[in-house]
Write a protein that holds these residues in place. Structure first.
Motif, PDB file in Angstrom:
ATOM      1  N   ALA A 120       0.589  -1.322  -0.270  1.00  0.00           N
ATOM      2  CA  ALA A 120      -0.114   0.261   0.344  1.00  0.00           C
ATOM      3  C   ALA A 120       0.486   0.611  -0.465  1.00  0.00           C
ATOM      4  CB  ALA A 120      -0.741  -0.150   1.152  1.00  0.00           C
ATOM      5  N   SER A 121      -0.148   2.228  -0.848  1.00  0.00           N
ATOM      6  CA  SER A 121       1.317   3.570  -0.977  1.00  0.00           C
ATOM      7  C   SER A 121       0.342   4.378  -0.870  1.00  0.00           C
ATOM      8  CB  SER A 121       1.724   3.461  -1.682  1.00  0.00           C
ATOM      9  OG  SER A 121       1.430   3.449  -3.031  1.00  0.00           O
ATOM     10  N   TYR A 122       0.945   5.603  -0.284  1.00  0.00           N
ATOM     11  CA  TYR A 122      -0.192   7.197  -0.118  1.00  0.00           C
ATOM     12  C   TYR A 122       0.903   8.162  -0.511  1.00  0.00           C
ATOM     13  CZ  TYR A 122      -2.662  11.025   0.972  1.00  0.00           C
ATOM     14  OH  TYR A 122      -3.460  12.556   0.509  1.00  0.00           O
ATOM     15  N   GLY A 123       0.860   9.065  -1.284  1.00  0.00           N
ATOM     16  CA  GLY A 123       1.565  10.356  -2.135  1.00  0.00           C
ATOM     17  C   GLY A 123       2.207  10.300  -2.964  1.00  0.00           C
ATOM     18  N   ASP A 124       2.886  11.393  -3.710  1.00  0.00           N
ATOM     19  CA  ASP A 124       3.064  12.200  -4.503  1.00  0.00           C
ATOM     20  C   ASP A 124       3.822  10.699  -4.955  1.00  0.00           C
ATOM     21  OD1 ASP A 124       4.598  13.891  -6.185  1.00  0.00           O
ATOM     22  OD2 ASP A 124       6.641  13.908  -5.749  1.00  0.00           O
ATOM     23  N   SER A 125       3.791  10.547  -6.320  1.00  0.00           N
ATOM     24  CA  SER A 125       4.874   9.517  -6.940  1.00  0.00           C
ATOM     25  C   SER A 125       5.809   9.351  -7.020  1.00  0.00           C
ATOM     26  CB  SER A 125       3.908   8.864  -8.380  1.00  0.00           C
ATOM     27  OG  SER A 125       2.465   8.601  -8.181  1.00  0.00           O
ATOM     28  N   TYR A 126       6.741  11.163  -7.787  1.00  0.00           N
ATOM     29  CA  TYR A 126       7.873  11.078  -7.927  1.00  0.00           C
ATOM     30  C   TYR A 126       8.834  11.178  -6.107  1.00  0.00           C
ATOM     31  CZ  TYR A 126       6.424  12.583 -12.197  1.00  0.00           C
ATOM     32  OH  TYR A 126       6.500  12.800 -13.922  1.00  0.00           O
ATOM     33  N   LYS A 127       8.338  11.964  -5.237  1.00  0.00           N
ATOM     34  CA  LYS A 127       8.720  11.229  -3.769  1.00  0.00           C
ATOM     35  C   LYS A 127       8.529  10.016  -2.964  1.00  0.00           C
ATOM     36  CE  LYS A 127       7.335  16.061  -2.510  1.00  0.00           C
ATOM     37  NZ  LYS A 127       6.156  16.310  -1.502  1.00  0.00           N
ATOM     38  N   LEU A 128       7.133   8.833  -3.513  1.00  0.00           N
ATOM     39  CA  LEU A 128       6.967   7.878  -3.040  1.00  0.00           C
ATOM     40  C   LEU A 128       8.835   7.113  -3.663  1.00  0.00           C
ATOM     41  CD1 LEU A 128       3.434   7.077  -4.105  1.00  0.00           C
ATOM     42  CD2 LEU A 128       5.289   6.811  -0.955  1.00  0.00           C
ATOM     43  N   VAL A 129       9.119   7.243  -4.631  1.00  0.00           N
ATOM     44  CA  VAL A 129      10.268   6.622  -6.286  1.00  0.00           C
ATOM     45  C   VAL A 129      11.224   6.755  -5.290  1.00  0.00           C
ATOM     46  CG1 VAL A 129      11.015   6.341  -8.231  1.00  0.00           C
ATOM     47  CG2 VAL A 129       9.289   6.148  -8.044  1.00  0.00           C
ATOM     48  N   ASP A 130      11.370   8.801  -4.724  1.00  0.00           N
ATOM     49  CA  ASP A 130      12.676   9.040  -4.765  1.00  0.00           C
ATOM     50  C   ASP A 130      12.733   7.794  -2.898  1.00  0.00           C
ATOM     51  OD1 ASP A 130      15.118  10.248  -4.110  1.00  0.00           O
ATOM     52  OD2 ASP A 130      13.754  11.720  -2.858  1.00  0.00           O
ATOM     53  N   VAL A 131      11.787   7.971  -2.547  1.00  0.00           N
ATOM     54  CA  VAL A 131      11.787   7.468  -0.596  1.00  0.00           C
ATOM     55  C   VAL A 131      12.478   6.149  -1.045  1.00  0.00           C
ATOM     56  CG1 VAL A 131      10.034   6.852   1.312  1.00  0.00           C
ATOM     57  CG2 VAL A 131       9.866   8.855   0.846  1.00  0.00           C
TER      58      VAL A 131
END
Length: 94
Positions: free
Chosen positions: A32-43
């Motif tokens: 599960a994920s939530y948030g801006d896709s670019y920030k998610l990839v970075d994290v």
């Protein structure tokens, strides 16, 4: 993880701007994920790199990075081929 810890995690997730959660039981996983896709990839990328850094030897670290890059490349190729394969199959039907 205790129920109290799980409840605390759920509270923190509810207040978060971004989260990635993965649960694994045997060979099955749930994500599960939530948030801006670019920030998610970075994290996610930075988290994986920090985990790889914890491996015992440089050889193991290099092997893990190379393996993950191969998986990413294979997924990219499959994604690129999917529309072409669908169009080919649709053309064969018509």
């Amino acid at each position: 993880m205790t129920r109290e810890q799980a409840n605390e995690l759920a509270d923190r997730l509810a207040m978060s701007d971004l989260f990635i959660c993965v649960a694994l039981k045997g060979n099955r996983s749930w994500e599960a994920s939530y948030g801006d896709s670019y920030k998610l990839v970075d994290v996610a990328y930075n988290t994986l790199l920090s985990m790889i850094d914890e491996l015992e030897t440089v050889e193991e670290q290099i092997t893990q990075i190379r393996t993950r890059m191969m998986f990413l490349n294979a997924a990219r190729i499959a994604k690129e081929k999917a529309p072409k394969a669908a169009a080919t199959a649709q053309g064969a039907e018509g």
